[in-house]
Design a protein around this motif. Structure first.
Motif, PDB file in Angstrom:
ATOM      1  N   ASP A  94      51.958  76.622   1.895  1.00  0.00           N
ATOM      2  CA  ASP A  94      51.897  77.898   2.796  1.00  0.00           C
ATOM      3  C   ASP A  94      52.890  78.526   2.452  1.00  0.00           C
ATOM      4  O   ASP A  94      53.649  78.350   1.333  1.00  0.00           O
ATOM      5  N   ASP A 135      44.331  76.648   5.420  1.00  0.00           N
ATOM      6  CA  ASP A 135      43.639  77.908   5.942  1.00  0.00           C
ATOM      7  C   ASP A 135      44.261  79.077   5.878  1.00  0.00           C
ATOM      8  O   ASP A 135      45.411  79.179   6.999  1.00  0.00           O
ATOM      9  N   THR A 136      44.583  79.756   4.978  1.00  0.00           N
ATOM     10  CA  THR A 136      45.549  80.949   4.898  1.00  0.00           C
ATOM     11  C   THR A 136      45.374  81.872   5.972  1.00  0.00           C
ATOM     12  O   THR A 136      46.126  82.788   5.946  1.00  0.00           O
ATOM     13  N   LYS A 137      44.297  81.788   6.573  1.00  0.00           N
ATOM     14  CA  LYS A 137      43.984  82.946   7.655  1.00  0.00           C
ATOM     15  C   LYS A 137      44.573  82.675   8.814  1.00  0.00           C
ATOM     16  O   LYS A 137      45.504  83.282   9.551  1.00  0.00           O
ATOM     17  N   THR A 138      44.767  81.274   9.207  1.00  0.00           N
ATOM     18  CA  THR A 138      45.325  80.694  10.516  1.00  0.00           C
ATOM     19  C   THR A 138      46.367  79.827  10.225  1.00  0.00           C
ATOM     20  O   THR A 138      47.319  79.337  11.138  1.00  0.00           O
ATOM     21  N   TYR A 182      39.423  75.965  -0.176  1.00  0.00           N
ATOM     22  CA  TYR A 182      39.279  77.016   0.816  1.00  0.00           C
ATOM     23  C   TYR A 182      39.203  78.321   0.138  1.00  0.00           C
ATOM     24  O   TYR A 182      40.017  78.648  -0.650  1.00  0.00           O
ATOM     25  N   ALA A 184      39.503  82.270   1.321  1.00  0.00           N
ATOM     26  CA  ALA A 184      39.995  83.239   2.248  1.00  0.00           C
ATOM     27  C   ALA A 184      38.847  84.199   2.628  1.00  0.00           C
ATOM     28  O   ALA A 184      38.494  84.658   3.982  1.00  0.00           O
ATOM     29  N   SER A 185      38.281  84.784   1.617  1.00  0.00           N
ATOM     30  CA  SER A 185      37.406  85.755   1.777  1.00  0.00           C
ATOM     31  C   SER A 185      36.011  85.540   2.384  1.00  0.00           C
ATOM     32  O   SER A 185      35.529  86.178   3.081  1.00  0.00           O
ATOM     33  N   THR A 186      35.497  84.341   2.329  1.00  0.00           N
ATOM     34  CA  THR A 186      34.594  83.701   3.129  1.00  0.00           C
ATOM     35  C   THR A 186      34.872  83.106   4.221  1.00  0.00           C
ATOM     36  O   THR A 186      34.202  82.747   5.197  1.00  0.00           O
ATOM     37  N   ASP A 187      36.295  82.721   4.361  1.00  0.00           N
ATOM     38  CA  ASP A 187      36.692  81.793   5.580  1.00  0.00           C
ATOM     39  C   ASP A 187      35.830  80.670   5.603  1.00  0.00           C
ATOM     40  O   ASP A 187      35.666  79.970   6.893  1.00  0.00           O
ATOM     41  N   ASP A 201      33.106  75.620   8.583  1.00  0.00           N
ATOM     42  CA  ASP A 201      33.886  76.817   9.128  1.00  0.00           C
ATOM     43  C   ASP A 201      35.071  76.085   9.684  1.00  0.00           C
ATOM     44  O   ASP A 201      34.797  75.070  10.640  1.00  0.00           O
ATOM     45  N   ASN A 203      37.437  77.106  11.710  1.00  0.00           N
ATOM     46  CA  ASN A 203      37.577  77.480  13.154  1.00  0.00           C
ATOM     47  C   ASN A 203      36.942  76.823  13.976  1.00  0.00           C
ATOM     48  O   ASN A 203      37.385  76.316  15.038  1.00  0.00           O
TER      49      ASN A 203
END
Length: 330
Positions: A94, A135-138, A182, A184-187, A201, A203
């Protein structure tokens, strides 16, 4: 007689010309620009290699010598040797940390990627940790354990508490998971498990689909091409799978010479590089899905990465305990 001699000479010259053309065609467009000697004296089965763009460094799991080695991609020299990782497997990053799995101790190690200090060592949530993904979103950390065939989920801050764990599918797979991808564009997390790929998923921790492409052996880690929106997975079946993530449909396959472990991608230069243990890395054109070149290395090479800034290819020559750095000829 003279006519026959002339004819024979013409045929001979033509044959020489064809041989010259063939030799030229087989000449790689890539050249070795640096060989980096790694610390320690042991060669053998090393593991994952990955590039961190933030620090412009290459990290590799030097399993035979129980180290993680960090290479400065500016100087192409060893920057740091991190001891105490008995059998390193997956590596991911990260903004501030590197996450490294150790198969022997069953730990997830967390390092400050600037000072290289170990800031945490936590149980992997299963047996024989392998791949690790951020997970670069969260910021959540996802870790696959081979021998317990489960995915463990960790908070991205101290004390890196495990918040969830779930079985992968098929649950009774004898080989367990490999290193996941992983995107990011499809999460979504694309997790190889034996000959199949779980679509997760991150999340909800739900397995939304299990892709089955009829493999006889293992699916391996993949890469994502943002231009074509294709996922490209290696396999032990001596072929690459090109997949549409929106539909889960197989776009095409690309035959390679050996059993693939790690694949590296350079989307800007439209190339993927295949570590298939033959010592002759395939270079794939991402637009045509064709092999367009080879890079001669050494037998049993299976892990590599691309410096996406300089476009150099870092190949772990694990048997000789070195890293070869290759770049395209100007």
């Amino acid at each position: 007689m003279a006519f026959l001699t002339h004819k024979a000479l013409t045929v001979c010259l033509a044959a020489i010309g064809l041989c010259s053309f063939a030799a030229h065609a087989q000449t790689s467009q890539y050249q070795l620009v640096k060989t980096i000697n790694l610390p320690g004296t042991k060669g053998g089965h090393g593991d994952w290699v990955t590039y961190d763009k933030d620090t412009h460094a290459v990290w590799l799991s030097q399993s035979p010598d129980h180290n993680v080695v960090v290479i400065d991609a500016n100087s192409m020299a060893v920057k740091k040797t991190i001891p105490g990782v008995d059998s390193g497997n997956g590596i991911d990053f990260d903004a501030d940390h590197a996450y490294v799995t150790d198969a022997t101790t069953g730990k997830l190690f967390v390092y400050d990627k600037h000072s290289f200090e170990r800031v945490a060592a936590v149980d992997s949530g299963g047996k024989t940790p392998d791949g690790v993904n951020v997970d670069t979103k969260t910021g959540t950390i996802l870790l696959a354990n081979d021998d317990s065939n489960n995915e463990a989920v960790f908070e991205p801050k101290s004390p890196y508490k495990m918040t969830a764990s779930f079985k992968l599918k098929p649950e009774d797979d004898k080989d367990g998971p490999d290193v996941a991808l992983y995107v990011a564009s499809t999460d979504r997390l694309y997790q190889p498990v034996g000959g199949k790929i779980d679509v997760i998923d991150p999340n909800t921790h739900q397995i939304e689909a299990v892709w089955d492409f009829g493999l006889k052996k293992d699916a391996k880690g993949g890469v994502y091409d943002s231009k074509t929106n294709h996922l490209i997975f290696g396999t032990s079946d001596k072929k690459m799978l090109v997949v549409d993530p929106a539909t889960g449909k197989l776009v095409t396959t690309i035959a390679v010479a050996g059993a693939v472990d790690q694949t590296a991608i350079d989307t800007d230069k439209r190339r993927a590089f295949i570590g298939d243990k033959t010592g002759n890395l395939e270079v794939i054109d991402l637009d045509s899905n064709q092999i367009v070149d080879h890079i001669r290395t050494e037998p049993k090479v299976h892990t590599l990465t691309v410096d996406t800034t300089t476009h150099r290819v870092y190949v772990y020559l694990n048997e000789s305990n070195k890293v070869g750095v290759y770049e395209k000829k100007s």
